[in-house]
Design an enzyme around this catalytic site. Structure first.
Site, short mmCIF file in Angstrom:
data_model
loop_
_atom_site.label_atom_id
_atom_site.label_comp_id
_atom_site.label_asym_id
_atom_site.label_seq_id
_atom_site.Cartn_x
_atom_site.Cartn_y
_atom_site.Cartn_z
CG ASP A 1 -1.85 1.16 1.29
OD1 ASP A 1 -2.32 1.59 0.23
OD2 ASP A 1 -2.10 1.66 2.39
CE LYS A 2 -0.13 7.38 -2.23
NZ LYS A 2 0.09 8.32 -1.11
CE LYS B 1 -7.97 23.69 -2.00
NZ LYS B 1 -7.61 23.61 -0.57
N GLY C 1 -5.12 3.25 -3.49
CA GLY C 1 -6.39 3.86 -3.87
C GLY C 1 -6.25 5.30 -4.28
NE ARG D 1 -8.50 8.17 -8.27
CZ ARG D 1 -8.66 9.02 -7.28
NH1 ARG D 1 -8.80 8.58 -6.06
NH2 ARG D 1 -8.69 10.30 -7.51
CE LYS E 1 -5.09 -1.23 -1.99
NZ LYS E 1 -4.79 -0.62 -0.69
CG ASP F 1 -1.43 1.96 6.81
OD1 ASP F 1 -1.81 1.73 5.64
OD2 ASP F 1 -1.53 3.08 7.35
CG ASN G 1 -7.38 0.43 2.37
OD1 ASN G 1 -6.68 0.28 3.37
ND2 ASN G 1 -7.09 1.32 1.44
CG ASP G 2 -3.76 -1.83 2.92
OD1 ASP G 2 -3.98 -1.59 1.72
OD2 ASP G 2 -3.36 -0.97 3.72
#
Length: 1018
Positions: A206-207, A375, A490, A602, A608, A628, A631-632
């Site tokens: 995961d990131k 922005k 994601g 995404r 995954k 962590d 979702n993992d």
């Protein structure tokens, strides 16, 4: 809805019609019917399991799905029982061993029948037998099953669990994997997968929260063509690297400043205090254009709750530079500008989504002036700027490229003044579109496009999504160990790419980074084929056609393809959904495995897990998943090894994992040290265990040909009992728990040592056969050398020395000494414990041998201690010790010769590293934490949220807290805050000793001249 409406809510029922349970996190369709009214239910009105309600004390809700029907549980993979590749190999080998045992017993039973037919009939006159030869052979078969059962590794599994338990404790006790700040040690949550850590080929990570800290910091900015954030040396004019020893900007003049915020360029504070209009407009936009919620628990203690860490970082930066966001209501946004509190009327929020990649707010200032603040991503904002901004855009673009080259996430800011009449008419059309049932999103997007044009550029921000400590160095080491790292996140594509470059997963030196972002299966297939052809131009088009047999129930292994150069692959969630279809999954896998790095953005939690399952299905490799968050979990469960990081997203990943720790950098030590050692020790243990047991058993087999296949044992009963229990148990356990080819420091210094584990070089079916052949040779030497040495011999006293008991004692002495010497040759790291176990076991053999062969024990139980006096009469002969020496030398000589020749002609990586370590004669190096820098012309992307923002909720009056109470200091909107102390030249102050950030001077652009005339309010 108010609390007094409880009774009304109970009295009026309703009906919900919605879609069935599914795993789509980004979509929900349903209707709520109450009486005659129907209300639309979409994803914005649904709370997923695990969500936390903020900024509201109470609410009414209804449970639609529960338990396994919730979307989160639909995305969770099934829990499976994980077994190592060695366990699966052992199952095959045990079946082979049973077959070998049956074969040996059949041979001996047949031999018994032949012997009985030829020789046994001569003794029937003296020993009459009633059973037939066939029945006698049948009984002999089962007798040898009992005698030769030691070839079956019954105690092996118990020993393996003890070894795994010990190696698990090493992980738990490792101080180098302890995170002191969070008081979190590493934990082996299972004791059955340790050696699998030494064979990892693919890591799925995961990131957010795994590679990064999920903490954003405001590092640099560009305002009106001037860059801020660098520290310049006053003498050389060179840019200095920011370190912890530098003095940060002092924000003590602002009593509402966040003390955790650090900034080192003093020139930006000077510009704020000089009240430069462009600088004030910059921070005013950051304080107004957001959906952050402010909570003031006590006076001056502001807590921001942001939809994304990016927004929180920008609002915090504005807060510290004197533009403090205080509170909001559905109609107003209250900020404090340089100590003066101002309330802006919030007229509209043009929220961001994945397509718009920008956000705008329309506000009216206290003087009644209408303004639009926007922005967003640079490419999006640039398309909507006024032509007068061309020169300023060029300068800002240079700054953006510089920021992106440093791995920062950039964002462009712009504004526009609005006409009252036009806005009133636009507002009416906006209301009509927002309540329309058909094409609502399309109509709103058209209105947003209409008003967000001809904006004026203000500047750009640069935010650092801080990587966890040591991430880049860890990835570098894992890459040297030939471990492939796939990032499954994601986040949006730009963010994922940016982190990939920051942590050196993606590099500018790569030949090409392929972007797969198609909208149909055909386009995805074509892009995958184009990428494959670029990496392998010689590939024929027909080879893309996958045979149907591969897609059947017995999938083939997809072999690695040779690629010249390094490539990367980035694929988004929509394209990945097409690529994971059964008709295309192999093309995707082949193309992805040819790349050095793969980033899937995404992606849903289920996707995954599907990616992990795809690699497990078609690649003969061990996988590891690390994450962590909740979702993992599905990915962690699907991989061979699941690693959980105890971070800021709860403990669900940790609870579902096999190993856990606090930082990604500990993964290098888990794999390259503990994993490699565990695998090496387990393989050495298995090879030695099979060797000593096969050698022990095969001697029985050869002896059967000399005892008439009578099922007589060659060893004493006591020796048979104590061989695996006392004489050889502790030495092999000592080797399996303490052995190491090189220490931890050199293991990290040479990560290439990890590669043999991936190739399964230490233990395989071939290695098992070599052990069996070695055992066969040793057993022949152990039987025939003592047999020849005692044949027709006499002792020193002239008595016959060729009796059964003497032969048995000599044979078992040779066996014990040989297996201990063999273990000594296998040991790479002698410790005090190893010395104690090896020499203690040898000493215990002689002590127990002399003890069991004494007169006293014979008198206690004669049948069990029949070898009375054999040790005393046999082991005092010099020829016996010569026999033991000769037998031992002949047994280990082939091993020594083979290892010597192999190390000289084709040394392994272990041989090379150990030789180099011996030559250096230096202690192991300390782990290096290389500081990796990157320079790139690539544009960094801003991390927008996965879904649409909170704009509708902010203006809905549904959940906001009451505005923060007024300060007790008697604050007035038009006066200065008592805690505000102006600095800079306007206050007669000039910072002494602080070098200003002298950047290149930019000539006045048409935008500046335009502002001078049209924007006097600055």
């Amino acid at each position: 809805m108010k609390k007094e409406s409880h009774t009304h809510l109970r009295r009026h029922g309703g009906e919900v019609c919605c879609e069935p349970p599914n795993n789509r996190l980004d979509r929900f369709t349903g209707t709520l019917t109450s009486g005659t009214q129907k209300h639309s239910l979409d994803n914005e009105r649904i709370l997923l399991r695990g969500c936390t309600l903020r900024n509201t004390d109470w609410c009414f809700g209804m449970v639609l799905f529960a338990g396994p029907e919730t979307k989160l549980m639909q995305n969770c993979g099934k829990s499976i029982f994980k077994r190592t590749s060695i366990d699966r190999l052992m199952n095959v080998l045990v079946l082979f061993i049973f077959g070998l045992l049956a074969l040996m017993c059949i041979i001996l039973a047949v031999g018994h029948g032949i012997w009985e037919y030829q020789e046994g009939s001569k003794f029937t006159a003296f020993l009459p037998r009633e059973e037939s030869i066939a029945f006698s052979a049948f009984l002999t078969f089962w007798s040898y099953i009992i005698i030769l059962n030691t070839v079956v590794p019954i105690s092996l599994y118990v020993s393996m669990e003890v070894i795994r338990l010990g190696n698990s404790y090493y992980i738990n006790w490792d101080r180098n994997m302890y995170h002191a700040r969070t008081n979190t040690p590493a934990e082996a949550r299972t004791t059955t997968l340790n050696e699998e850590l030494g064979q990892i080929k693919y890591i799925f990570s995961d990131k957010t929260g795994t590679l990064t800290q999920n903490i954003m910091t405001f590092n640099k900015c560009s305002i009106n063509g001037k860059s801020y954030g660098d520290v310049i040396d006053c003498c050389s004019g060179q840019r200095l690297e920011i370190t912890e020893d530098m003095t940060p900007v002092d924000f003590s003049f602002n009593w509402l400043a966040d003390p955790k915020f650090l900034f080192y360029d003093h020139s930006l504070v000077e510009a704020v205090n000089l009240e430069l209009p462009e600088v004030h407009a910059f921070f005013r936009l950051l304080a107004l254009c957001h959906t952050v919620m402010a909570e003031e628990k006590k006076e001056g203690d502001l807590v921001y709750q942001a939809q994304s860490p990016d927004e929180g970082a920008l609002v915090t930066a504005a807060r510290n530079f004197g533009f403090v966001f205080r509170s909001r209501s559905p109609e107003t946004v209250t900020i404090e500008e340089m100590g003066i509190q101002r309330s802006y009327e919030l007229l509209a929020i043009l929220d961001f989504n994945n397509v718009r990649k920008r956000m705008s707010v329309i506000v009216r200032n206290p003087e009644g002036k209408l303004s639009l603040y926007c922005k967003g991503a640079d490419t999006i904002i640039y398309e909507r700027l006024h032509p007068s901004c061309s020169k300023l855009k060029e300068v800002t673009t240079d700054h953006l490229n510089e920021f992106a080259g440093e791995g920062l996430r950039t964002l462009v800011l712009a504004y526009k003044d609005l006409d009252e009449e036009y806005f009133a008419e636009w507002k009416q059309r906006h209301h009509e579109a927002s309540v329309a049932l058909d094409d609502r999103e399309e109509n709103l997007d058209k209105l947003y496009e209409e008003i967000e044009k001809d904006m004026l550029l203000i500047g750009a921000t640069a935010i650092e999504d801080k990587l966890q400590d040591g991430v880049a160095h860890t990835i570098e080491l894992l890459a040297k160990a030939e471990i492939m790292i796939w990032v499954l996140t994601g986040d949006k594509q730009e963010t994922a790419e940016n982190i990939g470059y920051s942590c050196n997963l993606l590099r500018e030196e790569m030949n090409e980074v392929f972007i797969i972002a198609a909208n149909s299966p055909e386009e995805v297939r074509q892009e995958l084929r184009d990428a494959h052809l670029k990496m392998c131009p010689a590939t024929e088009q027909d080879k893309f056609l996958i045979p149907e047999t591969i897609l059947g129930n017995t999938p083939k292994v997809v072999q690695d393809e040779n690629v010249s150069g390094e490539y990367g692959l980035v694929i988004n969630g929509q394209s990945l959904a097409f690529a994971l279809e059964s008709s295309m999954e192999l093309e995707f896998l082949r193309t992805a495995c040819m790349c050095k790095t793969v980033i899937c953005c995404r992606v849903t939690p289920l996707q995954k897990a599907q990616v992990v399952e795809l690699v497990k299905k078609y690649k003969k490799a061990v996988t590891l998943a690390i994450g962590d968050g909740a979702n993992d979990v599905s990915m962690i469960k699907a991989a061979h090894i699941g690693v959980g990081i105890s971070g800021q997203e709860g403990m669900q990943a940790v609870l579902s994992s096999d190993f856990s720790f606090a930082q990604f950098r500990f993964l290098q030590r888990l794999l390259l040290v503990h994993g490699r050692w565990s695998y090496l020790r387990m393989c050495k243990f298995l090879r030695y265990f099979f060797y000593k047991n096969f050698t022990f058993t095969f001697v029985h087999f050869w002896y059967a040909f000399f005892c008439g296949f009578s099922a007589q044992t060659v060893y004493d009963e006591g020796f048979i009992t104590l061989y695996n229990l006392v004489y050889t148990a502790l030495p092999v356990l000592g080797m399996s728990l303490f052995d190491q080819d090189v220490n931890a420091g050199w293991s990290l210094e040479f990560p290439q040592l990890y590669v043999p584990g991936q190739l399964r070089m230490y233990f395989s079916k071939g290695a098992f056969m070599m052990c069996a052949l070695h055992s066969c040779y040793s057993s022949l030497v152990l039987f025939f050398i003592p047999y020849a040495a005692t044949y027709d011999t006499a002792r020193d006293n002239g008595r016959d020395g060729a009796d059964y008991q003497s032969f048995a004692l000599i044979t078992q002495t040779c066996l014990t000494v040989t297996v201990c010497v063999q273990l000594g040759l296998d040991l790479s790291y002698w410790t005090v414990v190893n010395h104690l176990f090896v020499w203690g076991s040898l000493g215990m053999f002689f002590i127990l041998t002399f003890t069991m062969y004494t007169d006293g024990l014979f008198r206690l139980h004669p049948p069990s201690f029949a070898f009375i006096g054999t040790a005393r009469n046999c082991l005092n002969q010099s020829n016996v010790w010569l026999t033991v020496t000769l037998t031992t030398v002949l047994c280990v000589l082939p091993v020594v010769a083979q290892r010597f020749l192999h190390s000289q002609t084709s040394p392994t990586i272990n041989d090379k590293v150990r030789y180099k370590v011996r030559q250096m004669k230096e202690p192991a190096p300390r782990p290096r934490h290389a500081k990796l820098s990157r320079r790139s012309t690539r544009r960094s992307g801003y991390a927008f949220s996965h879904a649409q923002g909170y704009g509708d909720l902010v203006t809905s009056r549904r959940f906001l807290r009451r505005p923060a109470p007024a300060r007790s200091t008697g604050f007035t909107p038009t006066g200065r805050s008592p805690g505000f102390k102006p600095m800079g030249r306007s206050a007669g102050y000039s910072p002494v000793g602080q070098e200003q950030n002298h950047k290149q001077k930019v000539e006045p652009t048409s935008l500046q001249m335009f502002r001078a005339v049209k924007d006097p309010s600055f």
